[in-house]
Write an enzyme that holds these catalytic residues in place. Sequence first.
Site, mmCIF file in Angstrom:
data_model
loop_
_atom_site.group_PDB
_atom_site.id
_atom_site.type_symbol
_atom_site.label_atom_id
_atom_site.label_comp_id
_atom_site.label_asym_id
_atom_site.label_seq_id
_atom_site.Cartn_x
_atom_site.Cartn_y
_atom_site.Cartn_z
ATOM 1 N N HIS A 56 0.958 -0.964 -0.035
ATOM 2 C CA HIS A 56 0.113 0.099 -0.132
ATOM 3 C C HIS A 56 0.935 1.097 -0.083
ATOM 4 O O HIS A 56 2.135 1.017 0.164
ATOM 5 C CB HIS A 56 -0.872 0.037 1.066
ATOM 6 C CG HIS A 56 -0.142 0.008 2.583
ATOM 7 N ND1 HIS A 56 0.667 -0.910 2.829
ATOM 8 C CD2 HIS A 56 -0.537 0.980 3.404
ATOM 9 C CE1 HIS A 56 0.930 -0.503 4.240
ATOM 10 N NE2 HIS A 56 0.510 0.520 4.351
ATOM 11 N N HIS A 58 1.356 3.860 1.838
ATOM 12 C CA HIS A 58 1.605 4.767 3.066
ATOM 13 C C HIS A 58 3.295 4.898 2.981
ATOM 14 O O HIS A 58 4.134 4.007 2.358
ATOM 15 C CB HIS A 58 1.124 4.262 4.396
ATOM 16 C CG HIS A 58 -0.206 4.299 4.477
ATOM 17 N ND1 HIS A 58 -0.755 3.469 5.367
ATOM 18 C CD2 HIS A 58 -1.306 5.045 3.969
ATOM 19 C CE1 HIS A 58 -2.311 3.773 5.490
ATOM 20 N NE2 HIS A 58 -2.477 4.877 4.548
ATOM 21 N N ASP A 60 5.629 5.087 5.054
ATOM 22 C CA ASP A 60 6.519 4.061 5.478
ATOM 23 C C ASP A 60 6.817 2.618 4.854
ATOM 24 O O ASP A 60 7.497 1.766 5.264
ATOM 25 C CB ASP A 60 6.288 3.735 7.132
ATOM 26 C CG ASP A 60 4.757 3.193 7.289
ATOM 27 O OD1 ASP A 60 3.592 3.336 6.450
ATOM 28 O OD2 ASP A 60 4.625 1.995 8.013
ATOM 29 N N HIS A 61 6.086 2.568 3.623
ATOM 30 C CA HIS A 61 6.230 1.340 2.988
ATOM 31 C C HIS A 61 6.786 1.748 1.774
ATOM 32 O O HIS A 61 6.978 0.756 0.901
ATOM 33 C CB HIS A 61 5.020 0.566 2.684
ATOM 34 C CG HIS A 61 4.222 0.222 4.055
ATOM 35 N ND1 HIS A 61 4.291 -0.866 4.359
ATOM 36 C CD2 HIS A 61 3.767 0.945 5.060
ATOM 37 C CE1 HIS A 61 3.844 -1.236 5.926
ATOM 38 N NE2 HIS A 61 3.299 0.163 5.943
ATOM 39 N N HIS A 112 -7.213 -1.346 5.845
ATOM 40 C CA HIS A 112 -6.362 -0.102 6.348
ATOM 41 C C HIS A 112 -6.510 1.044 5.483
ATOM 42 O O HIS A 112 -6.143 2.313 6.084
ATOM 43 C CB HIS A 112 -4.829 -0.937 6.670
ATOM 44 C CG HIS A 112 -3.872 0.044 6.974
ATOM 45 N ND1 HIS A 112 -3.794 0.637 8.353
ATOM 46 C CD2 HIS A 112 -2.603 0.484 6.240
ATOM 47 C CE1 HIS A 112 -2.556 1.235 8.278
ATOM 48 N NE2 HIS A 112 -1.943 1.242 7.188
ATOM 49 N N ASP A 131 0.093 -4.107 6.178
ATOM 50 C CA ASP A 131 -0.663 -3.500 7.273
ATOM 51 C C ASP A 131 -2.082 -4.017 7.348
ATOM 52 O O ASP A 131 -2.936 -3.383 7.846
ATOM 53 C CB ASP A 131 -0.584 -1.926 7.357
ATOM 54 C CG ASP A 131 0.845 -1.497 7.422
ATOM 55 O OD1 ASP A 131 1.724 -2.069 7.603
ATOM 56 O OD2 ASP A 131 0.963 -0.080 7.592
ATOM 57 N N HIS A 169 4.712 -4.646 10.136
ATOM 58 C CA HIS A 169 5.014 -3.882 11.216
ATOM 59 C C HIS A 169 5.383 -5.109 12.483
ATOM 60 O O HIS A 169 4.654 -5.907 12.587
ATOM 61 C CB HIS A 169 4.143 -2.732 11.944
ATOM 62 C CG HIS A 169 4.214 -1.612 11.084
ATOM 63 N ND1 HIS A 169 4.923 -0.746 11.149
ATOM 64 C CD2 HIS A 169 3.245 -1.675 9.883
ATOM 65 C CE1 HIS A 169 4.466 0.204 10.531
ATOM 66 N NE2 HIS A 169 3.782 -0.107 9.616
#
Length: 235
Positions: A56, A58, A60-61, A112, A131, A169
């Site tokens: 996805h 976001h 942090d990915h 998410h 996530d 995570h």
Amino acid sequence: MPAQIEITVIPAFDDNYAYLICWPDGAAVVDAPDAGPIRRELEARKTKLTHIFITHDHHDHIGGLSELKKFSGAEIVAPAGSRVPAADRAVSGGEKLDLAGLRVEVIWTPGHCAAHASFYLPDAKAVFTGDCLFGAGCGRLFGNPPEIMFQSLQRLAALPDETKIYFGHEYTVSNLEFALTVEPENAAVKKRLAETGNNPRTVPSTIALEKETNPFLRARSVTEFADRRRRKDSF
Ligand code: ZN
Ligand code: FE
């Protein structure tokens, strides 16, 4: 005969995971939080990155995505409808990809966020869940309808019990502490918490273990799921 596949965990930041998948003809990575450690791992193994799978969009990915793309030229596979920069191939679930010896099946797992994919490798008996599904937990909903995430989790739960789960995570210990408030008598949760202790690395999990210990997978209805997710947000 299934190809020989090796999966390497690459931690990033405080609790993110990326995963390097190596097979005899190449390598792929799942998510790109940070390019540096992935690049070093590839160089150490003297292997070529051919694909980048993004669960996805976001930050942090995908923070390391443009650097990874620049140095490898690898094909970026990303969920349809996501805002992944420079995506080469959009997937929306049900695709069966054959990447020169690596078989990958795409499972659509929104909840998410609206565009979220998981990647299942039948030969490795492994699934990469980003996530969506975590160790004893699941991703936050950020306002998305609970039934969407509930359905995504059920889709993952339908994979074979022995499937290894590689999640986005490391939240497992706090998730298990929450699980114990939901089911104080669940012996499997107590056992997993005791075994995990302060272990900072609980990946991979398995579908079987999640079915026994994950309060979100164990929810019997959308209402029960939504209630647990709401309580977890303020846990
Ligand atoms: Zn996310
Ligand atoms: Fe994340």
